[in-house]
Design an enzyme around this catalytic site. Sequence first.
Site, PDB file in Angstrom:
ATOM      1  N   LEU A 193       0.870  -1.169   0.000  1.00 24.33           N
ATOM      2  CA  LEU A 193       0.000   0.000   0.000  1.00 24.33           C
ATOM      3  C   LEU A 193       0.910   1.222   0.000  1.00 24.33           C
ATOM      4  CD1 LEU A 193      -2.724  -0.928   2.683  1.00 24.33           C
ATOM      5  CD2 LEU A 193      -3.012  -0.855   0.198  1.00 24.33           C
ATOM      6  N   ASP A 194       0.484   2.286  -0.691  1.00 24.03           N
ATOM      7  CA  ASP A 194       1.283   3.514  -0.736  1.00 24.03           C
ATOM      8  C   ASP A 194       1.482   4.078   0.675  1.00 24.03           C
ATOM      9  OD1 ASP A 194       1.061   3.391  -3.467  1.00 24.03           O
ATOM     10  OD2 ASP A 194      -0.605   4.815  -3.547  1.00 24.03           O
ATOM     11  N   LEU A 195       2.498   4.926   0.798  1.00 24.69           N
ATOM     12  CA  LEU A 195       2.775   5.619   2.065  1.00 24.69           C
ATOM     13  C   LEU A 195       1.505   6.272   2.626  1.00 24.69           C
ATOM     14  CD1 LEU A 195       5.171   6.648   3.908  1.00 24.69           C
ATOM     15  CD2 LEU A 195       5.202   8.683   2.453  1.00 24.69           C
TER      16      LEU A 195
ATOM     17  N   THR B  75      -1.656   5.580   1.887  1.00 27.14           N
ATOM     18  CA  THR B  75      -2.852   4.736   1.919  1.00 27.14           C
ATOM     19  C   THR B  75      -2.886   4.005   3.250  1.00 27.14           C
ATOM     20  OG1 THR B  75      -2.703   4.419  -0.466  1.00 27.14           O
ATOM     21  CG2 THR B  75      -4.080   2.866   0.730  1.00 27.14           C
TER      22      THR B  75
ATOM     23  N   ARG C 242      -5.439   5.736  -7.323  1.00 35.24           N
ATOM     24  CA  ARG C 242      -5.186   7.179  -7.437  1.00 35.24           C
ATOM     25  C   ARG C 242      -5.171   7.606  -8.894  1.00 35.24           C
ATOM     26  NH1 ARG C 242      -3.341   8.923  -2.303  1.00 35.24           N
ATOM     27  NH2 ARG C 242      -2.847   7.094  -1.047  1.00 35.24           N
TER      28      ARG C 242
END
Length: 243
Positions: A94-96, A98, A182
Site C-alpha cells: 500500500l502507498d505511504l 494509503t 489514485r
Amino acid sequence: VLSQAGVCSRTEARAWIAAGRVRVRGEVVTDPERRVVAAHVTLDGAPLRRARHRYLVLHKPRGYVTTRRDPQGRKTVCDLLPPEHAALAPVGRLDLDTSGLLLFTNDTAFADLMTSPSAHLPKTYRIDAAPRLTDEAIAALRRGVVLRDGPTRPAQVRVLGARGRASWFEITITEGRNRQVRRMVQAAGSKVRRLVRVAIGPLALGDLPRGASRELSAAEVRALRGAASGRGSGYHSAARSAR
Ligand code: URA
C-alpha cells in the site's frame, strides 16, 4: 527453499547465501539460483526446519512505508508488528499515504498467489476524492479508464455519498498496478484525498483498530486461497463485508 520454508524472505535468503551461511550436502553454496533439495540444505550448520506458516492482517495507518527495511530510515509497516511476527513479510503493498488492510505471511506460495496478476483477486478501497465525481465519471470508472500502462478492467463502484465538494465512494478492482486507484480517479477528473483498503476478496478490515494486527483463522486463509484460485466468489463477499 529457504523462503519457502518460511525462515526468511527471498532477499534475506540471497544475503545469507552470499554470506556463506548456507550449505548443500555439507558444501557452502554461493549461487542463489542453484537447484537444491530442502533435505540437503543446512543453515548455520543446522538442518532446515520448516517454520510454521503464519498469516496476519494489519490495519496499516498512513505514513508507514510497505517494506521490511527502508534505506531512508522512515517508519515501516514491520515496525507495527509484535516481535514474535517480526520475520513476516508484507504481501503486496500500500502507498505511504494509503491506510487499511495489509496481509503479512512467511508462506511465499500464498504471497505469490495473492499477488499473481492472473488471480484477479478483488480489492476494495474506500475513497474520499475532490472535486466531486460526475455520474459520467463514475460510469467511466465502472467501464474502465485508460491509464499510461493501458486500460483498466471494469470495476465495481458504490457511491456512499457526497461531502461538500467531495465524493465518497467504494471501488473494487481486480488488478494491482502501481498507484492504480489514485491514477484511475485522476483519469476520471478528480483527486484522491483519502484512500483506505477495506477488503481483499472475502476478507474485510472490519473494526480492527488502526496500527493493530491479528492472525487470520484457517478458514480465512482458505477463503482467500479459494478467491485467488477462482473457487468461491470474493467479489460479492468483499462488497458485502465492506458495507
Ligand atoms: N491504489 C493506489 O493508488 N494506492 C494504493 O496504495 C493501493 C491501490
